[in-house]
Design a protein around this motif. Structure first.
Motif, PDB file in Angstrom:
ATOM      1  N   ALA A  33      34.048  30.183  38.390  1.00 32.83           N
ATOM      2  CA  ALA A  33      34.839  28.750  38.652  1.00 32.83           C
ATOM      3  C   ALA A  33      36.231  29.503  39.021  1.00 32.83           C
ATOM      4  CB  ALA A  33      35.140  28.241  37.022  1.00 32.83           C
ATOM      5  N   LEU A  34      37.124  30.438  39.318  1.00 29.16           N
ATOM      6  CA  LEU A  34      37.760  30.368  39.724  1.00 29.16           C
ATOM      7  C   LEU A  34      37.964  30.998  41.296  1.00 29.16           C
ATOM      8  CD1 LEU A  34      39.708  33.382  36.832  1.00 29.16           C
ATOM      9  CD2 LEU A  34      40.875  31.215  37.618  1.00 29.16           C
ATOM     10  N   ASP A  35      36.927  32.060  41.434  1.00 34.67           N
ATOM     11  CA  ASP A  35      36.477  32.073  42.597  1.00 34.67           C
ATOM     12  C   ASP A  35      36.683  30.748  43.357  1.00 34.67           C
ATOM     13  OD1 ASP A  35      36.068  33.361  44.964  1.00 34.67           O
ATOM     14  OD2 ASP A  35      34.104  33.757  44.583  1.00 34.67           O
ATOM     15  N   SER A  36      35.896  29.875  42.771  1.00 39.48           N
ATOM     16  CA  SER A  36      35.652  28.801  43.517  1.00 39.48           C
ATOM     17  C   SER A  36      37.054  27.436  43.566  1.00 39.48           C
ATOM     18  CB  SER A  36      34.235  28.210  43.399  1.00 39.48           C
ATOM     19  OG  SER A  36      34.176  27.574  42.147  1.00 39.48           O
ATOM     20  N   SER A  37      37.645  28.066  42.580  1.00 37.86           N
ATOM     21  CA  SER A  37      39.212  27.669  42.635  1.00 37.86           C
ATOM     22  C   SER A  37      39.702  27.562  43.707  1.00 37.86           C
ATOM     23  CB  SER A  37      40.144  27.283  41.613  1.00 37.86           C
ATOM     24  OG  SER A  37      39.963  28.201  41.245  1.00 37.86           O
ATOM     25  N   LEU A  38      40.292  28.560  44.343  1.00 40.14           N
ATOM     26  CA  LEU A  38      40.918  28.280  45.420  1.00 40.14           C
ATOM     27  C   LEU A  38      40.909  29.100  46.819  1.00 40.14           C
ATOM     28  CD1 LEU A  38      44.078  28.861  45.242  1.00 40.14           C
ATOM     29  CD2 LEU A  38      44.358  30.989  44.555  1.00 40.14           C
ATOM     30  N   VAL A  39      40.590  28.575  47.131  1.00 40.22           N
ATOM     31  CA  VAL A  39      39.593  28.614  48.944  1.00 40.22           C
ATOM     32  C   VAL A  39      40.869  29.077  49.928  1.00 40.22           C
ATOM     33  CG1 VAL A  39      37.766  27.650  48.877  1.00 40.22           C
ATOM     34  CG2 VAL A  39      39.548  26.134  49.590  1.00 40.22           C
ATOM     35  N   ILE A  40      40.575  30.038  50.439  1.00 42.54           N
ATOM     36  CA  ILE A  40      41.807  29.917  51.772  1.00 42.54           C
ATOM     37  C   ILE A  40      41.862  29.510  52.857  1.00 42.54           C
ATOM     38  CG2 ILE A  40      42.209  31.715  53.808  1.00 42.54           C
ATOM     39  CD1 ILE A  40      41.289  33.896  51.390  1.00 42.54           C
ATOM     40  N   GLY A  41      43.339  28.431  52.538  1.00 40.36           N
ATOM     41  CA  GLY A  41      43.791  27.425  53.577  1.00 40.36           C
ATOM     42  C   GLY A  41      44.896  28.421  54.355  1.00 40.36           C
ATOM     43  N   ASN A  42      45.856  27.386  55.071  1.00 43.10           N
ATOM     44  CA  ASN A  42      47.030  27.932  55.784  1.00 43.10           C
ATOM     45  C   ASN A  42      48.883  27.418  54.708  1.00 43.10           C
ATOM     46  OD1 ASN A  42      48.018  28.641  58.459  1.00 43.10           O
ATOM     47  ND2 ASN A  42      47.942  25.857  59.703  1.00 43.10           N
ATOM     48  N   MET A  50      47.290  34.853  46.652  1.00 47.84           N
ATOM     49  CA  MET A  50      47.142  34.730  45.314  1.00 47.84           C
ATOM     50  C   MET A  50      45.828  35.232  44.873  1.00 47.84           C
ATOM     51  SD  MET A  50      48.931  31.304  46.652  1.00 47.84           S
ATOM     52  CE  MET A  50      47.983  29.752  45.021  1.00 47.84           C
ATOM     53  N   ARG A  51      44.450  34.859  45.674  1.00 44.38           N
ATOM     54  CA  ARG A  51      43.535  35.247  45.074  1.00 44.38           C
ATOM     55  C   ARG A  51      43.403  36.766  45.260  1.00 44.38           C
ATOM     56  NH1 ARG A  51      38.634  32.418  46.201  1.00 44.38           N
ATOM     57  NH2 ARG A  51      37.805  34.510  47.055  1.00 44.38           N
ATOM     58  N   TYR A  52      43.803  37.856  45.430  1.00 47.25           N
ATOM     59  CA  TYR A  52      43.995  39.071  45.327  1.00 47.25           C
ATOM     60  C   TYR A  52      44.119  39.415  44.000  1.00 47.25           C
ATOM     61  CZ  TYR A  52      45.877  43.675  45.190  1.00 47.25           C
ATOM     62  OH  TYR A  52      45.927  45.358  44.853  1.00 47.25           O
ATOM     63  N   SER A  53      45.702  38.415  43.229  1.00 46.04           N
ATOM     64  CA  SER A  53      45.539  39.346  42.277  1.00 46.04           C
ATOM     65  C   SER A  53      44.875  37.939  40.459  1.00 46.04           C
ATOM     66  CB  SER A  53      47.049  38.848  41.539  1.00 46.04           C
ATOM     67  OG  SER A  53      47.893  39.910  41.970  1.00 46.04           O
ATOM     68  N   LEU A  54      44.489  37.469  41.163  1.00 46.98           N
ATOM     69  CA  LEU A  54      43.197  36.174  40.685  1.00 46.98           C
ATOM     70  C   LEU A  54      41.803  36.856  40.087  1.00 46.98           C
ATOM     71  CD1 LEU A  54      43.661  33.187  38.562  1.00 46.98           C
ATOM     72  CD2 LEU A  54      43.214  31.607  40.669  1.00 46.98           C
ATOM     73  N   LEU A  87      45.142  28.106  32.752  1.00 53.10           N
ATOM     74  CA  LEU A  87      45.051  29.406  32.372  1.00 53.10           C
ATOM     75  C   LEU A  87      45.271  30.566  32.607  1.00 53.10           C
ATOM     76  CD1 LEU A  87      43.894  27.900  28.923  1.00 53.10           C
ATOM     77  CD2 LEU A  87      45.515  28.303  28.828  1.00 53.10           C
ATOM     78  N   GLU A  88      44.828  31.375  33.025  1.00 52.45           N
ATOM     79  CA  GLU A  88      44.294  32.390  33.955  1.00 52.45           C
ATOM     80  C   GLU A  88      45.202  32.725  35.409  1.00 52.45           C
ATOM     81  OE1 GLU A  88      42.693  35.200  32.675  1.00 52.45           O
ATOM     82  OE2 GLU A  88      43.013  36.227  33.925  1.00 52.45           O
ATOM     83  N   MET A  93      50.412  34.512  37.047  1.00 47.89           N
ATOM     84  CA  MET A  93      51.699  34.595  37.953  1.00 47.89           C
ATOM     85  C   MET A  93      52.504  34.969  37.189  1.00 47.89           C
ATOM     86  SD  MET A  93      53.879  32.707  36.668  1.00 47.89           S
ATOM     87  CE  MET A  93      55.243  32.850  38.187  1.00 47.89           C
ATOM     88  N   SER A  94      52.392  35.183  36.072  1.00 46.88           N
ATOM     89  CA  SER A  94      53.311  35.800  34.845  1.00 46.88           C
ATOM     90  C   SER A  94      53.252  37.223  35.295  1.00 46.88           C
ATOM     91  CB  SER A  94      53.186  35.700  33.365  1.00 46.88           C
ATOM     92  OG  SER A  94      51.692  35.903  32.944  1.00 46.88           O
ATOM     93  N   LEU A  95      51.590  38.325  35.278  1.00 50.02           N
ATOM     94  CA  LEU A  95      52.021  39.276  35.858  1.00 50.02           C
ATOM     95  C   LEU A  95      52.194  39.839  36.687  1.00 50.02           C
ATOM     96  CD1 LEU A  95      48.081  39.916  33.927  1.00 50.02           C
ATOM     97  CD2 LEU A  95      50.040  40.157  32.648  1.00 50.02           C
ATOM     98  N   ILE A  96      51.821  38.827  37.591  1.00 47.14           N
ATOM     99  CA  ILE A  96      52.611  39.065  39.567  1.00 47.14           C
ATOM    100  C   ILE A  96      54.364  39.927  39.513  1.00 47.14           C
ATOM    101  CG2 ILE A  96      53.332  38.080  41.217  1.00 47.14           C
ATOM    102  CD1 ILE A  96      50.307  36.730  41.800  1.00 47.14           C
ATOM    103  N   HIS A  97      54.833  38.541  38.752  1.00 46.40           N
ATOM    104  CA  HIS A  97      56.091  38.184  38.559  1.00 46.40           C
ATOM    105  C   HIS A  97      56.793  39.695  37.049  1.00 46.40           C
ATOM    106  CE1 HIS A  97      57.291  33.914  39.952  1.00 46.40           C
ATOM    107  NE2 HIS A  97      56.399  34.976  41.108  1.00 46.40           N
TER     108      HIS A  97
END
Ligand code: GRG
Length: 309
Positions: A33-42, A50-54, A87-88, A93-97
């Motif tokens: 679900a996470l993989d398909s939640s965020l596709v590469i845009g412009n 974003m995808r690297y950490s997610l 939630l993930e 994002m909290s881990l990245i920051h």
């Protein structure tokens, strides 16, 4: 019965329920679900960051808790999946920051280079911001078959959890606690209730809210979550001392280095483990009114004290 699951973790098992299989099954659903939640845009660069950490792995405990409580309260997996992903996204994002040089300053997370080490600090900050904003958009636009007021309640709870009353406030107190190894257990508890506990509690409670659970059930589940949240942090502090960099996927011994008060520094390692186990027993006690449908939540509670990373 105690058995060894993924990564050699000792997990409680009864005859009809295997936590290792449950966690693996749910983890795969969340990953997909996470993989398909965020596709590469412009522009591609920010989506890649974003995808690297997610998609960098992790236990996916928060989304799994959300799915588990939604199902326990009679809801379906599909009702909770967008919130589970959100939630993930927020946790990531909290881990990245948290890993940024201005914060905890770490080069590794989940066994990989941290976001800013790969993409630079500017993009890492923006990747965190992008994930945070997207989490709210995702719940609002992707949740199906849930009454709008319940979705709204989840969004409000998420907002409170990430803000000054939750992660942001907890992180401020945590930063201020560096170099002060003599703070009290009460203050430490307050920091971690906000920094770690709030998101775990919202993970548990939001699944129940989406399923339309009664206030009485939500209150019990919130107490379950508060107990596992504190136990989770106590064990996190213990692992910072006892686990290796390879097991943790990040630098070990950071708390000692930052001269931070931790549960082991206040109580010692053994007493910390015992306190965590007591909290887990209390958490499981909150579930006494539920039948075997609550077994995933009971087993996850036990796993929190036995985990190795
Ligand atoms: C939320 C707007 C906003 C900003 C972030 C940096 C920050 C503010 C908060 C820090 C929150 C933080 C990093 C808390 C620590 C929580 C914790 C114990 C993380 C480890 O969780 P695991 O073990 O990790 O579940 P995995 O990798 O398995 O997901």
């Amino acid at each position: 019965m105690v058995t060894r699951g993924e990564q050699g973790v000792e997990v409680r098992k009864n005859e009809s329920f295997s936590l290792a299989s449950y966690l693996e099954e749910k983890r795969l659903i969340v990953e997909s679900a996470l993989d398909s939640s965020l596709v590469i845009g412009n522009p591609a660069k920010i989506y890649e960051a974003m995808r690297y950490s997610l998609l960098a792995g992790g236990k996916r405990l928060r989304p799994i808790l959300c799915l588990a409580t939604c199902e326990l309260m009679g809801g379906s997996l599909e009702m909770a999946l967008p919130t589970a992903c959100a939630l993930e996204m927020i946790h990531t994002m909290s881990l990245i920051h948290d890993d940024l040089p201005a914060m905890d300053n770490d080069d590794y997370r989940r066994g990989k280079l941290t976001n800013h080490k790969v993409f630079g600090e500017d993009i890492a900050i923006l990747a965190g911001d992008g994930l945070l904003a997207y989490a709210f958009e995702y719940v609002a636009t992707q949740t199906r078959n849930v009454p709008p007021l319940q979705i709204l309640e989840v969004i409000a709870r998420l907002g409170r959890t990430v803000g000054a009353a939750g992660l942001v406030g907890g992180q401020v107190l945590d930063l201020e606690s560096a170099g002060k190894p003599d703070i009290s257990a009460e203050t430490l508890g307050f920091i971690h209730t906000q920094k770690t506990g709030a998101l775990l509690e919202t993970s548990v409670v939001s699944g129940a809210v989406l399923a339309g659970a009664k206030a009485e059930d939500i209150a019990k589940l919130a107490r379950y979550a508060q107990n596992i949240g504190l136990a989770f942090q106590i064990i996190d502090d213990v692992l910072d001392i006892t686990a290796t960099k390879e097991e943790l996927g990040k630098t070990a011994g950071k708390d000692l280095q930052a001269q931070k008060a931790t549960y082991p520094s206040l109580w010692g390692i053994e007493e910390s483990r015992q306190q965590a186990q007591q909290l887990i027993d209390s958490a499981i006690g909150e579930l006494s009114g539920y039948d075997e449908a609550a077994e995933p939540l009971r087993a996850i509670a036990e796993y929190i004290v036995n985990r190795k990373n």
